[in-house]
Scaffold this motif. Structure first.
Motif, PDB file in Angstrom:
ATOM      1  N   ALA A  19       0.826  -1.209   0.000  1.00  0.00           N
ATOM      2  CA  ALA A  19       0.000   0.000   0.000  1.00  0.00           C
ATOM      3  C   ALA A  19       0.859   1.258   0.000  1.00  0.00           C
ATOM      4  N   HIS A  20       1.963   1.238   0.741  1.00  0.00           N
ATOM      5  CA  HIS A  20       2.843   2.411   0.789  1.00  0.00           C
ATOM      6  C   HIS A  20       3.486   2.688  -0.568  1.00  0.00           C
ATOM      7  N   SER A  21       3.732   1.645  -1.340  1.00  0.00           N
ATOM      8  CA  SER A  21       4.404   1.838  -2.628  1.00  0.00           C
ATOM      9  C   SER A  21       3.545   2.626  -3.612  1.00  0.00           C
ATOM     10  N   TRP A  22       2.237   2.665  -3.390  1.00  0.00           N
ATOM     11  CA  TRP A  22       1.327   3.362  -4.297  1.00  0.00           C
ATOM     12  C   TRP A  22       0.969   4.766  -3.805  1.00  0.00           C
ATOM     13  N   ILE A  23       1.717   5.284  -2.828  1.00  0.00           N
ATOM     14  CA  ILE A  23       1.550   6.673  -2.389  1.00  0.00           C
ATOM     15  C   ILE A  23       2.162   7.602  -3.433  1.00  0.00           C
ATOM     16  N   LEU A  24       1.475   8.697  -3.719  1.00  0.00           N
ATOM     17  CA  LEU A  24       2.041   9.747  -4.560  1.00  0.00           C
ATOM     18  C   LEU A  24       2.704  10.757  -3.632  1.00  0.00           C
ATOM     19  N   PRO A  25       4.024  10.762  -3.529  1.00  0.00           N
ATOM     20  CA  PRO A  25       4.721  11.593  -2.535  1.00  0.00           C
ATOM     21  C   PRO A  25       4.684  13.068  -2.897  1.00  0.00           C
ATOM     22  N   ALA A  26       4.945  13.892  -1.897  1.00  0.00           N
ATOM     23  CA  ALA A  26       5.011  15.348  -2.104  1.00  0.00           C
ATOM     24  C   ALA A  26       6.389  15.723  -2.622  1.00  0.00           C
ATOM     25  N   GLU A  27       6.429  16.783  -3.396  1.00  0.00           N
ATOM     26  CA  GLU A  27       7.712  17.304  -3.860  1.00  0.00           C
ATOM     27  C   GLU A  27       8.261  18.359  -2.913  1.00  0.00           C
ATOM     28  N   SER A  28       7.362  19.060  -2.218  1.00  0.00           N
ATOM     29  CA  SER A  28       7.788  20.084  -1.262  1.00  0.00           C
ATOM     30  C   SER A  28       6.616  20.405  -0.345  1.00  0.00           C
ATOM     31  N   CYS A  29       6.878  21.266   0.651  1.00  0.00           N
ATOM     32  CA  CYS A  29       5.820  21.679   1.577  1.00  0.00           C
ATOM     33  C   CYS A  29       4.810  22.607   0.914  1.00  0.00           C
ATOM     34  N   ARG A  30       5.088  23.005  -0.309  1.00  0.00           N
ATOM     35  CA  ARG A  30       4.135  23.855  -1.036  1.00  0.00           C
ATOM     36  C   ARG A  30       3.097  23.026  -1.779  1.00  0.00           C
ATOM     37  N   ASP A  31       3.151  21.704  -1.611  1.00  0.00           N
ATOM     38  CA  ASP A  31       2.191  20.828  -2.272  1.00  0.00           C
ATOM     39  C   ASP A  31       0.776  21.199  -1.846  1.00  0.00           C
ATOM     40  N   VAL A  32      -0.102  21.469  -2.798  1.00  0.00           N
ATOM     41  CA  VAL A  32      -1.449  21.951  -2.481  1.00  0.00           C
ATOM     42  C   VAL A  32      -2.299  20.902  -1.775  1.00  0.00           C
ATOM     43  N   SER A  33      -1.954  19.646  -1.902  1.00  0.00           N
ATOM     44  CA  SER A  33      -2.735  18.586  -1.246  1.00  0.00           C
ATOM     45  C   SER A  33      -2.415  18.463   0.238  1.00  0.00           C
ATOM     46  N   GLU A  34      -1.420  19.195   0.719  1.00  0.00           N
ATOM     47  CA  GLU A  34      -0.968  19.145   2.108  1.00  0.00           C
ATOM     48  C   GLU A  34      -0.272  17.827   2.441  1.00  0.00           C
ATOM     49  N   CYS A  35       0.088  17.069   1.428  1.00  0.00           N
ATOM     50  CA  CYS A  35       0.878  15.869   1.651  1.00  0.00           C
ATOM     51  C   CYS A  35       2.292  16.289   2.047  1.00  0.00           C
ATOM     52  N   ARG A  36       2.830  15.670   3.079  1.00  0.00           N
ATOM     53  CA  ARG A  36       4.168  16.024   3.574  1.00  0.00           C
ATOM     54  C   ARG A  36       5.079  14.798   3.656  1.00  0.00           C
ATOM     55  N   LEU A  37       4.815  13.826   2.811  1.00  0.00           N
ATOM     56  CA  LEU A  37       5.593  12.589   2.833  1.00  0.00           C
ATOM     57  C   LEU A  37       6.381  12.416   1.538  1.00  0.00           C
ATOM     58  N   LYS A  38       7.518  11.768   1.657  1.00  0.00           N
ATOM     59  CA  LYS A  38       8.296  11.344   0.503  1.00  0.00           C
ATOM     60  C   LYS A  38       8.535   9.842   0.634  1.00  0.00           C
ATOM     61  N   LEU A  39       8.877   9.202  -0.456  1.00  0.00           N
ATOM     62  CA  LEU A  39       9.217   7.789  -0.440  1.00  0.00           C
ATOM     63  C   LEU A  39      10.718   7.651  -0.628  1.00  0.00           C
ATOM     64  N   GLU A  40      11.356   6.930   0.264  1.00  0.00           N
ATOM     65  CA  GLU A  40      12.806   6.816   0.187  1.00  0.00           C
ATOM     66  C   GLU A  40      13.279   5.472   0.710  1.00  0.00           C
ATOM     67  N   SER A  41      14.494   5.113   0.315  1.00  0.00           N
ATOM     68  CA  SER A  41      15.150   3.943   0.884  1.00  0.00           C
ATOM     69  C   SER A  41      15.693   4.341   2.253  1.00  0.00           C
ATOM     70  N   VAL A  42      15.438   3.517   3.257  1.00  0.00           N
ATOM     71  CA  VAL A  42      15.901   3.845   4.611  1.00  0.00           C
ATOM     72  C   VAL A  42      17.052   2.925   4.998  1.00  0.00           C
TER      73      VAL A  42
END
Length: 310
Positions: free
Chosen positions: A212-235
């Motif tokens: 389910a997490h793999s299908w998230i559309l991540p934010a590019e910045s805090c200016r994202d109009v959807s208020e999404c504040r997540l990115k997808l990354e290798s940890v």
């Protein structure tokens, strides 16, 4: 003598006998012409269905899992994964835990979201009052109307039989000829449940959370109009391992949602992902590596950001 042309249609993919929603001939079908109604009924009877009820998602292949949704970030629920990309259906949960549905068909953008105990409808950012429903797009291939307690979008010629939303539940039906050609949280609808958790990069996730997490559309910045504040990354695994006498850094080969820089997680969930452990100077892409071990890490679902958020 009068010659009468007889047109006979065959569909070799329809298995008989089959259940038909006959009551839709009495006015529940979204189309006015009798032949259009019959075609709609046949299509609906063989359509693949994906639905969501009480935090449980049921895929086109009828496999179920709990979807821990991130706050304010869209997830791809279902889309045409052929080169034509005829449609895409997105889902997000806002800060008040309400669901929002976005349907993109060709150049048409449809938003469905709860407001004042009703479902608000917008087409290309223009609100359509309920008094103006049913609404048929000028192209004639898309129709929106009230259905029961919710709103339904019909676009069968685009492969999207129906998208229904009533604030608490939703369901998506794709045409029979789209089975095996879709991707997203709802899967491919091809009957192959062993590969149900296929991610955008082609890997098959080992669990529903990572899928389910793999299908998230991540934010590019805090200016994202959807208020999404997540990115997808290798940890990176917190501990370093020694392999063949060399210190190795272990990185996840599956993307994990994490807060943007300048944001702190306020809601997390554990997720088990695969890690690849190679020497620190390895230049290969982490997402192309094989899995050496599986470990549990924390995925971020909601974030609190400060002025430094970028």
């Amino acid at each position: 003598m009068v010659l009468i042309s007889i047109n006979t249609s065959y569909n070799v993919t329809v298995r008989l006998p089959m259940s038909m929603p006959i009551n839709e001939l009495k006015g529940l079908s979204p189309f006015e012409e009798v032949l259009d109604r019959i075609h709609f009924m046949v299509s609906k009877a063989v359509a693949a269905e994906c639905s969501f009820f009480e935090d449980t998602l049921y895929t086109f292949n009828n496999r179920s899992f709990k979807n821990m949704m991130p706050s304010s970030c869209y997830q791809v629920v279902a889309q045409d994964c052929t080169n034509e990309l005829k449609f895409i259906v997105l889902l997000r949960k806002d800060s008040s835990e309400q669901h929002h549905i976005n349907v993109k068909i060709s150049e048409i953008d449809i938003d469905l979201y709860p407001k004042d105990n009703n479902v608000t409808v917008k087409v290309n950012e223009m609100e359509i009052p309920h008094s103006n429903l049913p609404y048929r797009h000028p192209t004639g291939s898309i129709e929106i109307r009230q259905s029961g307690q919710g709103i339904a979008v019909y676009a069968p010629s685009h492969g999207l039989q129906e998208v229904y939303f009533d604030r608490k539940t939703w369901k998506i039906k794709v045409a029979d000829w789209m089975k095996g050609k879709t991707c997203g949280l709802c899967g491919k609808g091809d009957g192959e449940i062993r590969q149900e958790y296929r991610t955008p990069n082609g890997r098959v996730a080992k669990n529903s959370v990572s899928f389910a997490h793999s299908w998230i559309l991540p934010a590019e910045s805090c200016r994202d109009v959807s208020e999404c504040r997540l990115k997808l990354e290798s940890v990176q695994l917190e501990k370093q391992l020694t392999i063949h006498g060399d210190e190795s850094t272990c990185l996840s080969v599956e993307p994990v949602p994490r807060c943007l820089p300048g944001c702190m997680p306020i809601k997390t969930t554990p997720v088990t992902v695969g890690f690849s452990c190679l020497q620190s100077d390895s230049q290969s892409s982490v997402f192309d590596r094989s899995v050496d071990l599986k470990q549990t890490t924390q995925a971020h679902l909601a974030c609190n950001c400060n002025a430094r958020c970028s």
